[in-house]
Write a protein that holds these residues in place. Sequence first.
Motif, PDB file in Angstrom:
ATOM      1  N   LEU A 247      -3.288  -3.549 -11.822  1.00 60.36           N
ATOM      2  CA  LEU A 247      -2.364  -2.561 -11.977  1.00 60.36           C
ATOM      3  C   LEU A 247      -1.118  -2.574 -11.172  1.00 60.36           C
ATOM      4  N   THR A 248      -1.415  -2.933 -10.035  1.00 56.96           N
ATOM      5  CA  THR A 248      -0.204  -3.129  -8.817  1.00 56.96           C
ATOM      6  C   THR A 248       0.473  -4.369  -9.444  1.00 56.96           C
ATOM      7  N   ALA A 249      -0.026  -5.414  -9.417  1.00 53.91           N
ATOM      8  CA  ALA A 249       0.629  -6.695  -9.952  1.00 53.91           C
ATOM      9  C   ALA A 249       1.562  -6.351 -11.224  1.00 53.91           C
ATOM     10  N   ALA A 250       0.991  -5.687 -12.070  1.00 57.19           N
ATOM     11  CA  ALA A 250       1.948  -5.394 -13.188  1.00 57.19           C
ATOM     12  C   ALA A 250       3.323  -5.110 -12.704  1.00 57.19           C
ATOM     13  N   ARG A 251       3.228  -4.308 -11.708  1.00 56.62           N
ATOM     14  CA  ARG A 251       5.154  -3.816 -11.338  1.00 56.62           C
ATOM     15  C   ARG A 251       5.838  -5.133 -10.911  1.00 56.62           C
ATOM     16  N   PHE A 252       5.131  -6.061 -10.283  1.00 55.28           N
ATOM     17  CA  PHE A 252       5.804  -7.296  -9.779  1.00 55.28           C
ATOM     18  C   PHE A 252       7.051  -7.871 -10.227  1.00 55.28           C
ATOM     19  N   PRO A 253       7.255  -7.803 -11.664  1.00 57.90           N
ATOM     20  CA  PRO A 253       8.380  -8.329 -12.163  1.00 57.90           C
ATOM     21  C   PRO A 253       9.604  -7.286 -11.885  1.00 57.90           C
ATOM     22  N   ALA A 254       9.264  -5.942 -11.608  1.00 59.80           N
ATOM     23  CA  ALA A 254      10.533  -5.214 -11.652  1.00 59.80           C
ATOM     24  C   ALA A 254      10.833  -4.697 -10.158  1.00 59.80           C
ATOM     25  N   ARG A 255       9.986  -5.518  -9.220  1.00 62.84           N
ATOM     26  CA  ARG A 255      10.328  -5.038  -7.967  1.00 62.84           C
ATOM     27  C   ARG A 255      11.377  -5.827  -7.240  1.00 62.84           C
ATOM     28  N   LEU A 256      11.932  -6.659  -7.766  1.00 63.00           N
ATOM     29  CA  LEU A 256      13.152  -7.276  -7.170  1.00 63.00           C
ATOM     30  C   LEU A 256      14.317  -7.477  -8.278  1.00 63.00           C
ATOM     31  N   ASP A 257      15.560  -7.209  -7.793  1.00 65.39           N
ATOM     32  CA  ASP A 257      16.501  -7.335  -8.808  1.00 65.39           C
ATOM     33  C   ASP A 257      16.862  -8.941  -9.139  1.00 65.39           C
ATOM     34  N   ARG A 258      18.113  -9.011  -9.833  1.00 65.48           N
ATOM     35  CA  ARG A 258      18.391 -10.471  -9.887  1.00 65.48           C
ATOM     36  C   ARG A 258      18.760 -11.303  -8.771  1.00 65.48           C
ATOM     37  N   ASN A 259      19.197 -10.362  -7.714  1.00 69.51           N
ATOM     38  CA  ASN A 259      19.425 -11.084  -6.180  1.00 69.51           C
ATOM     39  C   ASN A 259      18.445 -11.357  -5.498  1.00 69.51           C
ATOM     40  N   GLY A 260      17.101 -10.870  -5.757  1.00 69.43           N
ATOM     41  CA  GLY A 260      16.153 -10.901  -4.903  1.00 69.43           C
ATOM     42  C   GLY A 260      16.023  -9.602  -3.952  1.00 69.43           C
ATOM     43  N   ASP A 261      16.863  -8.748  -4.216  1.00 67.02           N
ATOM     44  CA  ASP A 261      16.750  -7.348  -3.310  1.00 67.02           C
ATOM     45  C   ASP A 261      15.527  -6.411  -3.989  1.00 67.02           C
ATOM     46  N   PRO A 262      14.832  -5.898  -3.099  1.00 66.66           N
ATOM     47  CA  PRO A 262      14.044  -4.708  -3.901  1.00 66.66           C
ATOM     48  C   PRO A 262      14.424  -3.752  -4.452  1.00 66.66           C
ATOM     49  N   VAL A 263      13.586  -3.280  -5.474  1.00 68.97           N
ATOM     50  CA  VAL A 263      13.860  -2.316  -6.015  1.00 68.97           C
ATOM     51  C   VAL A 263      12.829  -1.183  -5.952  1.00 68.97           C
ATOM     52  N   LEU A 264      12.926  -0.067  -5.641  1.00 68.94           N
ATOM     53  CA  LEU A 264      11.811   0.824  -5.540  1.00 68.94           C
ATOM     54  C   LEU A 264      11.310   1.551  -6.735  1.00 68.94           C
ATOM     55  N   ARG A 275       2.632  -5.714 -19.333  1.00 65.76           N
ATOM     56  CA  ARG A 275       1.639  -4.836 -20.050  1.00 65.76           C
ATOM     57  C   ARG A 275       0.176  -5.403 -20.018  1.00 65.76           C
ATOM     58  N   GLY A 276       0.062  -6.736 -20.221  1.00 63.82           N
ATOM     59  CA  GLY A 276      -1.167  -7.487 -20.288  1.00 63.82           C
ATOM     60  C   GLY A 276      -2.082  -7.202 -19.062  1.00 63.82           C
ATOM     61  N   ALA A 277      -1.300  -6.947 -17.530  1.00 60.78           N
ATOM     62  CA  ALA A 277      -1.871  -6.656 -16.486  1.00 60.78           C
ATOM     63  C   ALA A 277      -2.471  -5.405 -16.690  1.00 60.78           C
ATOM     64  N   ILE A 278      -1.666  -4.321 -17.096  1.00 59.40           N
ATOM     65  CA  ILE A 278      -2.049  -2.908 -17.302  1.00 59.40           C
ATOM     66  C   ILE A 278      -3.281  -2.801 -18.255  1.00 59.40           C
ATOM     67  N   THR A 279      -3.353  -3.649 -19.234  1.00 61.48           N
ATOM     68  CA  THR A 279      -4.409  -3.372 -20.092  1.00 61.48           C
ATOM     69  C   THR A 279      -5.749  -4.173 -19.361  1.00 61.48           C
ATOM     70  N   LEU A 300     -10.442   4.577  -6.683  1.00 62.18           N
ATOM     71  CA  LEU A 300      -9.752   5.703  -6.613  1.00 62.18           C
ATOM     72  C   LEU A 300      -8.328   5.394  -6.521  1.00 62.18           C
ATOM     73  N   GLN A 301      -8.093   4.391  -5.718  1.00 64.63           N
ATOM     74  CA  GLN A 301      -6.546   3.537  -5.659  1.00 64.63           C
ATOM     75  C   GLN A 301      -5.995   3.124  -6.924  1.00 64.63           C
ATOM     76  N   ALA A 302      -7.201   2.524  -7.775  1.00 62.35           N
ATOM     77  CA  ALA A 302      -6.769   1.960  -9.020  1.00 62.35           C
ATOM     78  C   ALA A 302      -6.489   3.039 -10.088  1.00 62.35           C
ATOM     79  N   ALA A 303      -7.179   4.259 -10.005  1.00 63.35           N
ATOM     80  CA  ALA A 303      -6.776   5.371 -10.710  1.00 63.35           C
ATOM     81  C   ALA A 303      -5.578   6.043 -10.501  1.00 63.35           C
ATOM     82  N   ILE A 304      -5.110   5.869  -9.115  1.00 63.03           N
ATOM     83  CA  ILE A 304      -3.533   6.321  -8.802  1.00 63.03           C
ATOM     84  C   ILE A 304      -2.634   5.398  -9.205  1.00 63.03           C
ATOM     85  N   ALA A 305      -2.866   4.021  -9.363  1.00 61.21           N
ATOM     86  CA  ALA A 305      -2.042   2.996  -9.884  1.00 61.21           C
ATOM     87  C   ALA A 305      -1.916   3.320 -11.313  1.00 61.21           C
TER      88      ALA A 305
END
Length: 418
Positions: A247-264, A275-279, A300-305
């Motif tokens: 569930l956490t790794a599912a967010r990886f594609p959106a955590r950096l912008d095109r310049n490699g800068d962090p996206v909160l 979506r596959g990772a979320i499933t 419990l942390q997975a439930a938060i994610a």
Amino acid sequence: MNQTVQGRVAAVWRMESARIVAALTRSLGDFGLAEDAAQEALADALTQWPERGVPENPGAWLTTVARRKAIDVLRRAERHDARVTVLGAELREGEPEEEHWTGSPWDPDRIDDDVLGLIFISCHPVLARQAQVALTLRVVGGLTGEEIARACLISTPAVQQRIVRAKKTLAAANVPFELPPRGEFGQRLAGVLAVLYLMFNEGYAASRGTDWMRPELSREALRLARVLAELVPDEPEAHGLVALMELTAARFPARLDRNGDPVLLADQDRTRWERGAITRGRAALARGDALRRGRGKYALQAAIAECHAVAAAVDETDWERIVLLYEALGRIAPNPVVELNRAAAVAMATGPAAALRILDALDAGGKLDRYHLLPATRGELLARLGRSTEARAALESAAAMTGNAREREVLLRRAAEV
């Protein structure tokens, strides 16, 4: 040194070091000697590759050189025993000179039993839990002493002392290189899960360097967690950890912008979440729940994610449920970082003033004095309360504390905005 070659050496080491040490340990029966030989091979690579070029199969090159280093050590110590014979045979039977290596490249989807064996050795009951974690993160995860210190909230010298002592203890106990009988998995499982969790976290938010993330480290931890869950299918926390990672790794594609800068999180394009990772993550969480033994700290942390994963936007997130889950987590696994995360959730659910009181209590406790996310969170809360000068100072303090260059840029940029 050529920075490109140096980066290649570092990348190969992160991917291959665990397998190299595992293979040598199996041959030598000596964990400490195996790790020392692998480190010497790495030193040779740093010296030779910039001049001669990177071998076609760098992992095989490192393995061959490490075996030769181990033979040299044994011969210098006049230990002409079966281990020298075994290593010599391995070199003769299928390993040409390192400059001619053309073997198959490393397969990121293949998990060797040797790597799991190495983890179980590192988490042997003869070692204290803290030593298990430090040693495995060092040898299997390839983390530096500074990175382990950050993960464990202790000093770097303390980490180094734990690792040295752990290797000596394993040698004195003559621990065999093998997966323990299934009946003994339970007594080592907590240590193994803890190590994989910390490995994943270091990949999720790198403590050092210029990259905000080390996704290959997180994916390695996830692969190992999947294999472990199949080895112990009746252990709900193994499935809980897999769920958390997916569930956490599912967010990886959106955590950096095109310049490699962090996206909160608040600014991420959630359509880019995998979506596959979320499933898969939700299925792993359900599999653990089906065992009907209650949720542990990873579940419990997975439930938060999961709450984040199913929300279409930050404002649509069920923050009240997240607060409740953090409260439950704090009861079964008290930890100041859990309290810090609960404060962030409280800020979203009921407002920054209530969250700030939680941070004041954490400050008074002193356990997060060197943890940059405490002043970073304080800065955000103060900004929401309109206390700009204090917010700016807190964010600048957090920037000075972090060892990650990208994260420092984000914090300083945020401080300037405030």
